[in-house]
Design an enzyme around this catalytic site. Structure first.
Site, PDB file in Angstrom:
ATOM      1  N   ASP A  74     -24.601 -21.816 -28.522  1.00 12.49           N
ATOM      2  CA  ASP A  74     -24.186 -21.030 -29.911  1.00 12.49           C
ATOM      3  C   ASP A  74     -23.483 -22.181 -30.587  1.00 12.49           C
ATOM      4  OD1 ASP A  74     -26.058 -19.570 -28.923  1.00 12.49           O
ATOM      5  OD2 ASP A  74     -24.389 -17.640 -29.822  1.00 12.49           O
ATOM      6  N   GLY A  75     -22.045 -22.388 -30.523  1.00  6.69           N
ATOM      7  CA  GLY A  75     -20.851 -23.218 -30.816  1.00  6.69           C
ATOM      8  C   GLY A  75     -21.716 -24.768 -30.804  1.00  6.69           C
ATOM      9  N   ASN A 147     -22.972 -19.430 -39.517  1.00  3.75           N
ATOM     10  CA  ASN A 147     -21.678 -17.472 -39.591  1.00  3.75           C
ATOM     11  C   ASN A 147     -21.212 -17.590 -40.047  1.00  3.75           C
ATOM     12  OD1 ASN A 147     -23.327 -17.533 -37.126  1.00  3.75           O
ATOM     13  ND2 ASN A 147     -21.772 -17.632 -35.698  1.00  3.75           N
ATOM     14  N   GLU A 148     -19.628 -18.195 -40.410  1.00  6.10           N
ATOM     15  CA  GLU A 148     -19.559 -17.538 -41.678  1.00  6.10           C
ATOM     16  C   GLU A 148     -18.139 -18.179 -42.122  1.00  6.10           C
ATOM     17  OE1 GLU A 148     -17.609 -17.518 -38.027  1.00  6.10           O
ATOM     18  OE2 GLU A 148     -18.004 -16.404 -37.597  1.00  6.10           O
ATOM     19  N   ASP A 177      -4.750 -10.324 -40.490  1.00  7.51           N
ATOM     20  CA  ASP A 177      -4.437 -11.246 -40.214  1.00  7.51           C
ATOM     21  C   ASP A 177      -5.987 -12.742 -40.432  1.00  7.51           C
ATOM     22  OD1 ASP A 177      -2.082 -10.806 -38.049  1.00  7.51           O
ATOM     23  OD2 ASP A 177      -2.890 -10.881 -36.672  1.00  7.51           O
ATOM     24  N   GLY A 189     -21.138 -13.216 -34.374  1.00 14.41           N
ATOM     25  CA  GLY A 189     -20.507 -13.602 -34.156  1.00 14.41           C
ATOM     26  C   GLY A 189     -18.979 -12.638 -33.936  1.00 14.41           C
ATOM     27  N   TYR A 190     -18.315 -13.983 -34.825  1.00 10.86           N
ATOM     28  CA  TYR A 190     -16.266 -13.257 -35.450  1.00 10.86           C
ATOM     29  C   TYR A 190     -16.008 -12.284 -35.865  1.00 10.86           C
ATOM     30  CZ  TYR A 190     -11.489 -14.129 -35.798  1.00 10.86           C
ATOM     31  OH  TYR A 190     -10.261 -14.548 -36.520  1.00 10.86           O
ATOM     32  N   LEU A 192     -18.484  -9.493 -35.777  1.00 10.75           N
ATOM     33  CA  LEU A 192     -18.588  -8.181 -34.277  1.00 10.75           C
ATOM     34  C   LEU A 192     -17.579  -8.023 -33.843  1.00 10.75           C
ATOM     35  CD1 LEU A 192     -20.491  -5.992 -33.166  1.00 10.75           C
ATOM     36  CD2 LEU A 192     -20.942  -8.506 -31.626  1.00 10.75           C
TER      37      LEU A 192
END
Length: 292
Positions: A74-75, A147-148, A177, A189-190, A192
């Site tokens: 995916d990356g 994605n984000e 954070d 992704g992140y 989730l």
């Protein structure tokens, strides 16, 4: 037809599959346009390259191929999207990585998949992008993500406070954070892993997800992707990290940052056997029970 190829280093057991992919594309008389850094890696792997091909290093060199093949996980596919930008080139992921929510074409089904691509037997799924707006020229022309967008503390020190506004209206001050704003595509992704919800890629939303918030009452929130989300940052350290997918830059606390929906979308290829819900079940191991 012209196929552009982009990839990243992969495990050794993928070498025969990648070699066969190149061979089969040549057999089908496909013209090659290969990312220059990927060519260097293929040579290192002793993979026999096509007898004739051209290379590209950026969006300008890419031109207008019929398709782009992303060879990796995916990356790699997210990185491939940065070469395409607003050119509406269909993008398909050949999965030589691990999870593969986006790179969904199995390496074992290369010939059938290539045949479908050549014949046009596929659907296109339009994927919304998120665009970063700042008073500095961050990320150059690549100020978008599939994605984000992530805003995080730079090191392992104390948490940061992210004052967040939607269309100018105050939403919340997140003591955490960091904070994510994800697209529906990025919901697997992140976001989730930070407790965010799964959101179908056809919905028109963004997901705001705090990263390890100190206040346990703070939860992820889904908002319309028509809104404009802006931020003010506070922390003991005056420098913070922002990222668009896997690309990151360090910024100071006095910078003005906001995100909104990008004007263009990425055209993701869905082959005949692709099913979104089946992908969720298989990748997330839904329904698996030790008692079965």
């Amino acid at each position: 037809m012209i196929f552009a190829l982009h990839g990243r280093p992969f495990k050794e057991d993928n070498i025969p599959y990648v070699q066969h992919l190149l061979y089969y594309l040549q057999k089908k008389e496909i013209q090659f346009l290969i990312n220059e850094s990927f060519v260097d890696y293929l040579v290192q792997c002793n993979i026999l390259l096509p007898s004739f091909f051209t290379t590209f290093t950026n969006k300008t060199d890419l031109g207008k191929p019929d398709l782009m093949l992303s060879i990796g996980g995916d990356g790699t596919l997210l990185e491939s999207a940065t070469f395409i930008g607003d050119q509406n080139i269909p993008l398909v992921g050949i999965n030589t990585g691990r999870l593969g929510f986006l790179a969904t074409t199995p390496r074992e089904e290369l010939e059938g998949s290539v045949d479908e691509l050549i014949s046009g037997s596929y659907k296109l799924s339009e994927r919304t992008l998120i665009k970063l707006i700042s008073d500095e020229k961050l990320f150059g022309d690549l100020n978008f993500a599939m994605n984000e967008f992530a805003l995080t503390k730079r090191d392992s020190s104390s948490m940061i406070t992210v004052h967040t506004y939607i269309d100018g209206e105050f939403l919340n001050s997140y003591w955490a954070d960091g904070l994510l704003v994800s697209t529906p595509t990025g919901s697997t992704g992140y976001s989730l892993s930070c407790g965010g919800p799964l959101v179908h890629p056809k919905t028109e939303n963004f997901i705001i997800t705090p990263i390890s918030p100190h206040n346990l009452n703070v939860r992820p929130m889904i908002v319309p992707d028509s809104c404009h989300i802006s931020f003010e940052i506070e922390g003991r350290n005056q420098n913070f990290l922002i990222s668009l997918d896997s690309r990151a830059e360090i910024v100071s606390s006095n910078i003005k940052l906001s995100v909104k929906k990008e004007d263009f979308k990425i055209q993701l290829v869905e082959l005949k056997n692709y099913n979104y819900y089946k992908t969720l079940r298989s990748k997330l191991n839904w329904g698996l029970d030790a008692r079965n």
